[in-house]
Write an enzyme that holds these catalytic residues in place. Structure first.
Site, PDB file in Angstrom:
ATOM      1  N   TYR A 136       0.811  -1.239  -0.004  1.00 25.28           N
ATOM      2  CA  TYR A 136      -0.204  -0.015  -0.237  1.00 25.28           C
ATOM      3  C   TYR A 136       0.857   1.162  -0.072  1.00 25.28           C
ATOM      4  CZ  TYR A 136      -4.360   2.641   0.513  1.00 25.28           C
ATOM      5  OH  TYR A 136      -5.398   3.443   0.452  1.00 25.28           O
TER       6      TYR A 136
ATOM      7  N   LYS B 191      -3.006   8.401   2.867  1.00 28.72           N
ATOM      8  CA  LYS B 191      -4.225   8.166   3.736  1.00 28.72           C
ATOM      9  C   LYS B 191      -3.971   8.780   5.237  1.00 28.72           C
ATOM     10  CE  LYS B 191      -7.306   6.288   0.821  1.00 28.72           C
ATOM     11  NZ  LYS B 191      -8.253   6.956   0.062  1.00 28.72           N
TER      12      LYS B 191
HETATM   13  O1  0WE Z   1      -6.871   3.084  -1.628  1.00 25.15           O
HETATM   14  C1  0WE Z   1      -7.045   2.057  -2.212  1.00 25.15           C
HETATM   15  C2  0WE Z   1      -6.452   1.714  -3.814  1.00 25.15           C
HETATM   16  C3  0WE Z   1      -5.942   3.283  -4.263  1.00 25.15           C
HETATM   17  C4  0WE Z   1      -5.269   2.949  -5.434  1.00 25.15           C
HETATM   18  C5  0WE Z   1      -5.477   2.183  -6.438  1.00 25.15           C
HETATM   19  C6  0WE Z   1      -4.770   2.182  -7.740  1.00 25.15           C
HETATM   20  C7  0WE Z   1      -4.773   0.987  -8.802  1.00 25.15           C
HETATM   21  C8  0WE Z   1      -4.125   1.360  -9.804  1.00 25.15           C
HETATM   22  C9  0WE Z   1      -4.524   4.243  -5.874  1.00 25.15           C
HETATM   23  N1  0WE Z   1      -3.877   4.344  -7.282  1.00 25.15           N
HETATM   24  C10 0WE Z   1      -3.791   3.341  -7.891  1.00 25.15           C
HETATM   25  N2  0WE Z   1      -3.401   3.484  -9.201  1.00 25.15           N
HETATM   26  C11 0WE Z   1      -3.336   2.627 -10.094  1.00 25.15           C
HETATM   27  O2  0WE Z   1      -2.701   2.743 -11.213  1.00 25.15           O
HETATM   28  N3  0WE Z   1      -7.469   0.866  -1.571  1.00 25.15           N
HETATM   29  C12 0WE Z   1      -7.843   0.926  -0.336  1.00 25.15           C
HETATM   30  C13 0WE Z   1      -7.374  -0.554  -2.289  1.00 25.15           C
HETATM   31  C14 0WE Z   1      -6.140  -1.304  -2.227  1.00 25.15           C
HETATM   32  O3  0WE Z   1      -5.157  -0.741  -3.025  1.00 25.15           O
HETATM   33  C15 0WE Z   1      -3.926  -1.603  -2.465  1.00 25.15           C
HETATM   34  C16 0WE Z   1      -4.379  -2.318  -1.312  1.00 25.15           C
HETATM   35  C17 0WE Z   1      -5.640  -2.058  -1.154  1.00 25.15           C
HETATM   36  C18 0WE Z   1      -6.833  -2.597  -0.167  1.00 25.15           C
HETATM   37  C19 0WE Z   1      -2.615  -1.598  -2.961  1.00 25.15           C
HETATM   38  C20 0WE Z   1      -1.893  -2.214  -2.268  1.00 25.15           C
HETATM   39  C21 0WE Z   1      -2.150  -3.075  -1.074  1.00 25.15           C
HETATM   40  C22 0WE Z   1      -3.523  -3.158  -0.924  1.00 25.15           C
END
Ligand code: 0WE
Length: 257
Positions: free
Chosen positions: A157, A164
């Site tokens: 993450y 966050k």
């Molecule tokens: O906040 C998120 C996702 C945020 C996110 C996801 C992406 C994917 C594609 C931000 N930027 C991008 N950029 C991209 O190119 N989450 C809470 C979901 C999430 O994302 C993770 C998680 C979780 C849970 C990434 C790594 C590990 C766990």
């Protein structure tokens, strides 16, 4: 009689029908709220416009939140459209994919700036332009979405966890600033949900199982449950709640071992 009859607000961050922003929209609409939507770029417009129209939305505008001018413009259009608003849902995040794969220590200055700008600063920018549209008498409610990676290290993450953490701190500082205008600012820290943002993450399926196995409720949270918590925070039920980060994660975050 809906809990949000006569209430109006704007939702940032719908990408498709799996978006948590969309679950929030549905929950608020079901209680009588009138909704405005923004989308980023033409590709997302094709997904967002039909969804927004299905909830009777009449205000659907392009807005790239990384540009102050676009935020200012969308709120000035909203001012002309409705005169005032009662709530904002902010469900926006972005980091470079490469920064969500390796180690946090490898994050570049540019990657850090991008993630913090889009995922944290935009809440403050949106709040700044939303405040003049919120009636002093009735106040308002601003809700954003966060994740456990703000508090504890979640593998991969990375810079999003740092963003966050900044977002959650912004919730507290904004709540302190805007309380005298009767504007409440809160975050929902949602457990992992299969959204567009999550689909690109390798190992996400395994993560869902890991979390469900350990969470007190022995399952993953549903998008609709995030929507219901947003409804609570927007509604008068939460009139005494501000600066808070509510975990909507089937209890996962309380566990030590
Ligand atoms: O906040 C998120 C996702 C945020 C996110 C996801 C992406 C994917 C594609 C931000 N930027 C991008 N950029 C991209 O190119 N989450 C809470 C979901 C999430 O994302 C993770 C998680 C979780 C849970 C990434 C790594 C590990 C766990």
């Amino acid at each position: 009689m809906g809990m949000l009859d006569g209430k109006k607000g704007i939702i940032f961050g719908v990408a498709n029908d799996h978006s948590l922003a969309w679950s929030c929209a549905q929950a608020l609409h079901a209680e009588g709220a009138e909704l405005a939507f923004t989308y980023q770029g033409e590709t997302l417009e094709r997904r967002v416009r039909p969804l927004a129209e299905s909830l009777g939305a009449t205000f659907i505008e392009a807005c790239d939140l990384s540009e102050d001018e676009q935020i200012e413009l969308v709120f000035s259009k909203l001012q002309k459209h409705w005169g005032h608003i009662d709530f904002v849902i902010h469900a926006v995040a972005f980091a470079n994919k490469q920064d969500l794969e390796g180690h946090y220590v490898d994050t570049s200055r540019e990657g850090f700036k991008l993630a913090l700008d889009v995922s944290a600063y935009t809440l403050t920018a949106v709040a700044k332009y939303a405040v003049p549209l919120m009636n002093d008498n009735n106040g308002g409610s601003i809700v954003t979405l966060s994740y456990y990676g703000a508090e504890k290290v979640v593998p991969h993450y990375n810079v999003m966890g740092v963003a966050k953490a900044a977002l959650e701190a912004s919730v507290r500082y904004l709540a302190a600033d805007l309380g005298e205008k009767r504007i409440r600012v809160n975050a929902i820290s949602a457990g992992p949900v299969r959204t567009l943002a999550a689909m690109g993450i390798s190992g996400f399926r395994e993560m869902l199982k890991y979390v469900a196995d350990r969470a007190p409720l022995k399952r993953n949270v549903q998008a609709e449950e995030v929507g219901k918590s947003a409804l609570y925070l927007i509604s008068d039920l939460a009139s005494g709640v501000t600066g808070e980060v509510i975990h909507v994660d089937c209890g996962y975050s309380i566990m030590g071992m």
